[in-house]
Design a protein around this motif. Structure first.
Motif, PDB file in Angstrom:
ATOM      1  N   GLU A   1     -35.608  21.170 -36.318  1.00 19.03           N
ATOM      2  CA  GLU A   1     -36.712  22.125 -36.508  1.00 19.03           C
ATOM      3  C   GLU A   1     -36.609  22.815 -37.856  1.00 19.03           C
ATOM      4  OE1 GLU A   1     -35.897  25.805 -34.058  1.00 19.03           O
ATOM      5  OE2 GLU A   1     -34.892  24.290 -32.833  1.00 19.03           O
ATOM      6  N   LYS A   2     -35.380  22.865 -38.397  1.00 22.84           N
ATOM      7  CA  LYS A   2     -35.163  23.485 -39.698  1.00 22.84           C
ATOM      8  C   LYS A   2     -34.275  22.554 -40.497  1.00 22.84           C
ATOM      9  CE  LYS A   2     -34.924  28.196 -40.899  1.00 22.84           C
ATOM     10  NZ  LYS A   2     -34.192  29.421 -40.947  1.00 22.84           N
ATOM     11  N   LYS A   3     -34.399  22.566 -41.795  1.00 25.23           N
ATOM     12  CA  LYS A   3     -33.476  21.794 -42.619  1.00 25.23           C
ATOM     13  C   LYS A   3     -32.957  22.671 -43.751  1.00 25.23           C
ATOM     14  CE  LYS A   3     -35.388  17.349 -41.493  1.00 25.23           C
ATOM     15  NZ  LYS A   3     -36.207  16.212 -41.885  1.00 25.23           N
ATOM     16  N   TYR A   4     -31.762  22.335 -44.200  1.00 24.61           N
ATOM     17  CA  TYR A   4     -31.155  23.161 -45.246  1.00 24.61           C
ATOM     18  C   TYR A   4     -30.713  22.316 -46.423  1.00 24.61           C
ATOM     19  CZ  TYR A   4     -30.719  26.823 -41.704  1.00 24.61           C
ATOM     20  OH  TYR A   4     -30.961  27.762 -40.754  1.00 24.61           O
ATOM     21  N   ILE A   5     -30.763  22.924 -47.583  1.00 27.90           N
ATOM     22  CA  ILE A   5     -30.122  22.323 -48.748  1.00 27.90           C
ATOM     23  C   ILE A   5     -29.027  23.288 -49.216  1.00 27.90           C
ATOM     24  CG2 ILE A   5     -32.146  23.127 -50.096  1.00 27.90           C
ATOM     25  CD1 ILE A   5     -30.199  20.276 -51.407  1.00 27.90           C
ATOM     26  N   VAL A   6     -27.845  22.743 -49.403  1.00 30.19           N
ATOM     27  CA  VAL A   6     -26.721  23.577 -49.823  1.00 30.19           C
ATOM     28  C   VAL A   6     -26.196  23.061 -51.156  1.00 30.19           C
ATOM     29  CG1 VAL A   6     -24.373  24.316 -49.297  1.00 30.19           C
ATOM     30  CG2 VAL A   6     -26.050  24.146 -47.463  1.00 30.19           C
ATOM     31  N   CYS A   7     -26.077  23.973 -52.115  1.00 27.30           N
ATOM     32  CA  CYS A   7     -25.550  23.602 -53.419  1.00 27.30           C
ATOM     33  C   CYS A   7     -24.062  23.939 -53.442  1.00 27.30           C
ATOM     34  CB  CYS A   7     -26.301  24.385 -54.488  1.00 27.30           C
ATOM     35  SG  CYS A   7     -25.533  24.302 -56.083  1.00 27.30           S
TER      36      CYS A   7
ATOM     37  N   PRO B   1     -21.060  13.382 -36.345  1.00 29.52           N
ATOM     38  CA  PRO B   1     -22.316  13.350 -37.101  1.00 29.52           C
ATOM     39  C   PRO B   1     -22.144  13.872 -38.530  1.00 29.52           C
ATOM     40  CG  PRO B   1     -22.269  15.249 -35.657  1.00 29.52           C
ATOM     41  CD  PRO B   1     -21.040  14.465 -35.341  1.00 29.52           C
ATOM     42  N   PHE B   2     -22.826  13.229 -39.446  1.00 25.92           N
ATOM     43  CA  PHE B   2     -22.779  13.656 -40.843  1.00 25.92           C
ATOM     44  C   PHE B   2     -23.697  14.861 -41.042  1.00 25.92           C
ATOM     45  CE2 PHE B   2     -21.220   9.357 -40.984  1.00 25.92           C
ATOM     46  CZ  PHE B   2     -20.194   9.459 -41.907  1.00 25.92           C
ATOM     47  N   PRO B   3     -23.418  15.645 -42.075  1.00 20.60           N
ATOM     48  CA  PRO B   3     -24.252  16.839 -42.306  1.00 20.60           C
ATOM     49  C   PRO B   3     -25.748  16.518 -42.408  1.00 20.60           C
ATOM     50  CG  PRO B   3     -22.331  16.919 -43.709  1.00 20.60           C
ATOM     51  CD  PRO B   3     -22.300  15.587 -43.027  1.00 20.60           C
ATOM     52  N   VAL B   4     -26.097  15.327 -42.901  1.00 19.47           N
ATOM     53  CA  VAL B   4     -27.535  15.034 -43.013  1.00 19.47           C
ATOM     54  C   VAL B   4     -28.206  14.965 -41.646  1.00 19.47           C
ATOM     55  CG1 VAL B   4     -27.521  13.879 -45.254  1.00 19.47           C
ATOM     56  CG2 VAL B   4     -27.050  12.557 -43.192  1.00 19.47           C
ATOM     57  N   GLU B   5     -27.391  14.772 -40.586  1.00 19.37           N
ATOM     58  CA  GLU B   5     -27.974  14.804 -39.237  1.00 19.37           C
ATOM     59  C   GLU B   5     -27.743  16.159 -38.578  1.00 19.37           C
ATOM     60  OE1 GLU B   5     -25.601  11.693 -37.915  1.00 19.37           O
ATOM     61  OE2 GLU B   5     -26.842  10.119 -38.790  1.00 19.37           O
ATOM     62  N   LYS B   6     -26.493  16.611 -38.683  1.00 20.62           N
ATOM     63  CA  LYS B   6     -26.128  17.860 -38.024  1.00 20.62           C
ATOM     64  C   LYS B   6     -25.226  18.625 -38.966  1.00 20.62           C
ATOM     65  CE  LYS B   6     -25.514  18.830 -33.282  1.00 20.62           C
ATOM     66  NZ  LYS B   6     -24.627  19.081 -32.281  1.00 20.62           N
TER      67      LYS B   6
ATOM     68  N   MET C   1     -28.233  21.962 -37.978  1.00 22.16           N
ATOM     69  CA  MET C   1     -29.478  21.369 -38.474  1.00 22.16           C
ATOM     70  C   MET C   1     -29.197  20.372 -39.602  1.00 22.16           C
ATOM     71  SD  MET C   1     -31.813  22.640 -36.744  1.00 22.16           S
ATOM     72  CE  MET C   1     -31.661  23.783 -35.391  1.00 22.16           C
ATOM     73  N   PRO C   2     -30.120  19.420 -39.814  1.00 21.84           N
ATOM     74  CA  PRO C   2     -29.929  18.451 -40.904  1.00 21.84           C
ATOM     75  C   PRO C   2     -29.774  19.181 -42.251  1.00 21.84           C
ATOM     76  CG  PRO C   2     -31.742  17.778 -39.524  1.00 21.84           C
ATOM     77  CD  PRO C   2     -31.350  19.147 -39.064  1.00 21.84           C
ATOM     78  N   THR C   3     -28.735  18.824 -42.983  1.00 19.01           N
ATOM     79  CA  THR C   3     -28.415  19.547 -44.207  1.00 19.01           C
ATOM     80  C   THR C   3     -27.987  18.587 -45.311  1.00 19.01           C
ATOM     81  OG1 THR C   3     -27.570  21.360 -42.866  1.00 19.01           O
ATOM     82  CG2 THR C   3     -26.934  21.365 -45.180  1.00 19.01           C
ATOM     83  N   VAL C   4     -28.482  18.814 -46.504  1.00 16.10           N
ATOM     84  CA  VAL C   4     -27.975  18.070 -47.653  1.00 16.10           C
ATOM     85  C   VAL C   4     -27.038  18.982 -48.423  1.00 16.10           C
ATOM     86  CG1 VAL C   4     -28.594  17.205 -49.936  1.00 16.10           C
ATOM     87  CG2 VAL C   4     -29.867  16.439 -47.948  1.00 16.10           C
ATOM     88  N   VAL C   5     -25.819  18.501 -48.665  1.00 10.25           N
ATOM     89  CA  VAL C   5     -24.896  19.248 -49.518  1.00 10.25           C
ATOM     90  C   VAL C   5     -24.741  18.459 -50.805  1.00 10.25           C
ATOM     91  CG1 VAL C   5     -22.620  20.288 -49.716  1.00 10.25           C
ATOM     92  CG2 VAL C   5     -23.653  20.027 -47.468  1.00 10.25           C
ATOM     93  N   ASN C   6     -25.141  19.056 -51.915  1.00 12.33           N
ATOM     94  CA  ASN C   6     -25.031  18.400 -53.217  1.00 12.33           C
ATOM     95  C   ASN C   6     -24.241  19.273 -54.168  1.00 12.33           C
ATOM     96  OD1 ASN C   6     -28.301  16.814 -53.270  1.00 12.33           O
ATOM     97  ND2 ASN C   6     -26.300  15.876 -53.023  1.00 12.33           N
ATOM     98  N   ASN C   7     -23.508  18.617 -55.031  1.00  9.68           N
ATOM     99  CA  ASN C   7     -22.819  19.358 -56.085  1.00  9.68           C
ATOM    100  C   ASN C   7     -23.845  19.952 -57.040  1.00  9.68           C
ATOM    101  OD1 ASN C   7     -21.591  19.253 -59.025  1.00  9.68           O
ATOM    102  ND2 ASN C   7     -19.937  19.559 -57.583  1.00  9.68           N
ATOM    103  N   LEU C   8     -23.502  21.056 -57.666  1.00 12.66           N
ATOM    104  CA  LEU C   8     -24.512  21.702 -58.514  1.00 12.66           C
ATOM    105  C   LEU C   8     -24.882  20.868 -59.732  1.00 12.66           C
ATOM    106  CD1 LEU C   8     -23.442  23.439 -61.281  1.00 12.66           C
ATOM    107  CD2 LEU C   8     -22.262  24.683 -59.514  1.00 12.66           C
ATOM    108  N   GLU C   9     -23.938  20.063 -60.211  1.00 13.45           N
ATOM    109  CA  GLU C   9     -24.282  19.221 -61.366  1.00 13.45           C
ATOM    110  C   GLU C   9     -25.245  18.109 -60.959  1.00 13.45           C
ATOM    111  OE1 GLU C   9     -20.877  17.732 -63.549  1.00 13.45           O
ATOM    112  OE2 GLU C   9     -22.184  16.475 -64.773  1.00 13.45           O
ATOM    113  N   THR C  10     -25.064  17.566 -59.755  1.00 10.79           N
ATOM    114  CA  THR C  10     -26.005  16.573 -59.243  1.00 10.79           C
ATOM    115  C   THR C  10     -27.406  17.164 -59.234  1.00 10.79           C
ATOM    116  OG1 THR C  10     -24.229  16.053 -57.677  1.00 10.79           O
ATOM    117  CG2 THR C  10     -26.319  14.908 -57.367  1.00 10.79           C
ATOM    118  N   LEU C  11     -27.503  18.387 -58.704  1.00 14.63           N
ATOM    119  CA  LEU C  11     -28.811  19.021 -58.576  1.00 14.63           C
ATOM    120  C   LEU C  11     -29.426  19.333 -59.937  1.00 14.63           C
ATOM    121  CD1 LEU C  11     -27.924  21.280 -55.559  1.00 14.63           C
ATOM    122  CD2 LEU C  11     -29.694  19.527 -55.577  1.00 14.63           C
ATOM    123  N   ALA C  12     -28.586  19.680 -60.909  1.00 16.43           N
ATOM    124  CA  ALA C  12     -29.112  20.003 -62.233  1.00 16.43           C
ATOM    125  C   ALA C  12     -29.689  18.768 -62.921  1.00 16.43           C
ATOM    126  CB  ALA C  12     -28.019  20.629 -63.093  1.00 16.43           C
TER     127      ALA C  12
END
Lengths: 568, 154
Positions: free
Chosen positions: A226-232, A345-350, A355-366
């Motif tokens: 129902e909710k998704k998160y992005i974590v840097c 389960p991997f963070p992208v699922e749980k 909730m489904p979450t993407v964890v990316n390094n800050l340089e990836t995101l930049a």
């Protein structure tokens, strides 16, 4: 004013351009952590005092770090129609000279490092022109930016703005093309389209594991929740690198833009920036940047009338190395102890709060705004097949010039040390080097020709990690070094799984035995077996790689080990 | 909590902690932020503050205690007047960070009642390596020696 369409950015852009090259003079001082440690704040005050005393008008601006940490404090002077001059080692005692150069027009030659006639971003789109016409004889003694190896051999894509813009001014970020990728994405691109571009770019995670960013996003987009998160991930716990800290302190908006774009792609409503507990200045600058983005409606409800709403929060970590591991990081965000979780389960699922979450390094995101702006194909032109794009690398240890640089993936380690680090501090031979923080193996000098990319380093027995590059000269006691790194793991092991908790302690005992001169062939064999066992059975990457330093020393430095063995 | 009468300044401290808790409404996810704010204010996390947080957040004190001690950032003992933080990062280690510690009168520092000694994994200023931080300011080489001598002679 809220930004509704891409054209709305134009007004802010003009405003920012005036700030970057004003009609009056602009004096910038590098005030990232590396600069402040060398007293940059004092230089700022001294310059302000001098301006008043000499009756000269100029804007004094605090900027980030341009990578030349060795020459801090760095001061730059921009006068209308004249080249931008970069001064190094500009302590309080040089403030008077620098201010005086504004009225006399003569640069302070002995501390002048570079002259910039025009600032161009590496993608070639944005530029600030400083000098009108040829710079003339007054400046002929100062090296041209484009001819200076330190910058010529870099490819500053991600860190294009670092050291040029004021990290607390959104206008300056926008002036150099900032948020145009976000505007483009929200008004004319579908999330799937962006994910496809990211897949085409073959961008891999810059934090350590090197997982393809596009695939991670796609999996999270598909996941139900129902909710998704992005974590840097800005945990950056490796004990020798501060380039992500320095980058955040220099250009926080670049990371924020990437996070919003990622959030748009996976349909997240909320994002978190998880920062190392010691990154106080970085966290302040990011918070300021978030407030600015909220003010003009690039964060919040219904961003640019696209129907996409997104909010962003900064969280300070508790200072545990293991929290750089994504599931431990999620635990820490939830207010629990930083221990890794079972996967799947991997963070992208749980992930965060289940909730489904993407964890990316800050340089990836930049990197994301660049891919959105220019397309995945353009991005993939830089680098090697095993790693596209660039990597920010921090050089430390026994080098003459401690610095951080951005180079295309695939650059030889040797070249980085020679060009940017200027070799070892005292002209001694390089004995060993290490990439990827403590988890990387210690490699001998004969592997210096290794290319800096994911696969080449993996073949050499180490990893790219988050981009630290540590140089050790011939005086280094390599066993002592391995002990130091193993002790680090013993300190940082969270204690969840037996093989890591007990393994690191036993490893430390074994290394002590060898260091004391009581080691035998048996000890080495046990270490080798423990290395394998810990790789096979540890819960997370910390335990899996904890034996890497000593195992690599046994493999690559048999002479050093043999000298320490018990004479029989 | 017990019936022991609190000293007036402890009372003030608890009021402050109460305000910090009120500012960070929510469940367990607010803990790390609260702990940081308490430490930023007082320099450490007093036992009475832990008691209060555990009550307000409905947690066992032992759970909270485990959390606090698992993270490197938190102190549960009051630091002395001066805090010397040695950088124990790999870069500083290679540049003989430990010898800086030893040369800087390690024993006199340890024995001084005025100084709390801490080690961190990286101060983020490898350009000053080997570096140490004294009361929030970074020092290196000769400057460090002078500053430490100054503190020791207090």
């Amino acid at each position: 004013m809220k930004i509704k369409k891409p054209e709305d950015l134009r007004k802010i852009k003009t405003r920012g351009m005036i700030l970057l090259s004003p009609d009056t003079a602009r004096i910038t001082v590098g005030t990232a952590t590396c600069g402040n440690a060398r007293g940059a704040e004092k230089t700022v005050n001294a310059i302000k005092r001098e301006l008043k005393r000499q009756g000269v008008k100029a804007d004094v601006v605090k900027v980030g770090c341009n990578g030349m940490c060795y020459a801090e404090p760095i001061v730059e002077v921009i006068r209308s129609g004249k080249p931008r001059i970069t001064y190094g080692y500009a302590g309080v005692d040089r403030a008077a000279d620098i201010v005086k150069s504004l009225s006399t027009g003569k640069p302070v030659e002995d501390i002048a490092l570079l002259r910039h006639d025009e600032h161009k971003t590496a993608d070639g789109i944005e530029s600030v022109k400083y000098s009108k016409g040829r710079p003339g004889r007054t400046y002929s003694g100062i090296k041209d930016y484009n001819k200076c190896d330190f910058f010529k051999k870099q490819k500053k894509l991600v860190s294009r703005n670092a050291g040029t813009i004021n990290p607390e001014s959104m206008d300056e970020y926008i002036a150099l093309g900032g948020y145009s990728a976000l505007a483009k994405a929200l008004t004319s691109m579908k999330p799937e389209q962006i994910i496809n571009e990211v897949k085409t770019s073959r961008l891999r995670g810059r934090g350590g594991a090197g997982f393809p960013a596009g695939l991670k996003w796609e999996a999270c987009r598909r996941a139900d929740g129902e909710k998704k998160y992005i974590v840097c991930n800005g945990s950056e716990g490796d004990p020798e690198i501060g380039m992500h800290r320095s980058f955040l302190e220099s250009d926080p908006h670049a990371v924020i833009e990437g996070i919003i774009l990622a959030g748009y792609c996976i349909e997240a409503q909320e994002g978190y920036i998880y920062l190392n507990d010691r990154y106080v200045l970085a966290s302040e600058r990011v918070k300021t940047a978030i407030r600015q983005a909220e003010k003009i409606g690039l964060l919040g409800k219904n961003i640019m009338s696209s129907g996409f709403s997104f909010s962003l929060k900064v969280k300070r970590g508790g200072g545990a190395y293991v929290c750089g591991e994504e599931t431990a990081l999620l635990n820490s965000l939830e207010g629990s102890i930083g221990e890794p979780r079972t996967r799947p389960p991997f963070p992208v699922e749980k992930g965060l709060f289940g909730m489904p979450t993407v964890v990316n390094n800050l340089e990836t995101l930049a990197n994301i705004p660049l891919i959105v702006e220019h397309g995945g194909k353009w991005f993939a032109e830089t680098g090697t097949p095993s790693g596209r794009g660039t990597k920010i690398v921090a050089l430390s240890g026994n080098v003459s010039q401690t610095c951080w640089v951005e180079v295309p993936l695939g650059t030889k380690v040797d070249d980085i040390i020679k060009t940017f680090g200027r070799g070892t501090a005292n002209g001694k031979r390089i004995k060993a080097f290490q990439t990827g923080g403590p988890s990387g193996g210690i490699l001998p000098a004969r592997l210096l020709k290794t290319k800096l990319d994911y696969d080449s380093l993996a073949r050499a027995g180490t990893l790219l990690g988050s981009g630290g590059l540590l140089v050790m000269d011939e005086d280094t006691d390599i066993i002592c070094m391995a002990r130091f790194l193993t002790e680090f793991f013993a300190d940082e092991s969270c204690g969840k799984c037996t093989s890591c908790r007990e393994g690191v302690k036993r490893l430390l005992d074994l290394i002590d035995t060898i260091a004391e001169g009581c080691g035998t062939e048996d000890h080495l064999n046990i270490i080798k077996r423990m290395d394998k066992a810990m790789r096979d059975t540890s819960f997370c990457a910390l335990g899996k790689t904890a034996a890497a330093p000593i195992a690599s020393v046994i493999k690559h430095f048999p002479g050093d080990v043999k000298k320490r063995m018990l004479k029989q | 909590m017990t019936d022991i009468k609190l000293l007036p300044n402890a009372q003030k401290m608890l009021e402050r902690v109460e305000r910090i808790i009120a500012k960070n409404q929510g469940g367990q996810e607010t803990l790390v932020t609260i702990l940081h704010e308490v430490q930023d204010r007082f320099g450490y996390i007093p036992r009475q503050a832990l008691d209060l947080i555990s009550q307000r957040k409905n947690l066992f004190l032992s759970t909270l205690y485990r959390l606090v001690t698992s993270y490197r950032a938190f102190r549960i003992e009051k630091p002395e007047k001066h805090i010397i933080t040695f950088c124990n990062g790999t870069g500083c280690h290679v540049n003989s960070g430990e010898s800086l510690l030893k040369e800087s009168w390690a024993t006199s520092i340890q024995n001084s009642l005025n100084i709390t000694v801490e080690k961190v994994r990286c101060l983020g200023c490898c350009n000053m390596s080997p570096a140490l931080m004294i009361d929030g300011e970074v020092y290196s080489g000769q400057d460090a020696q002078v500053k430490i001598a100054e503190i020791l002679s207090e």
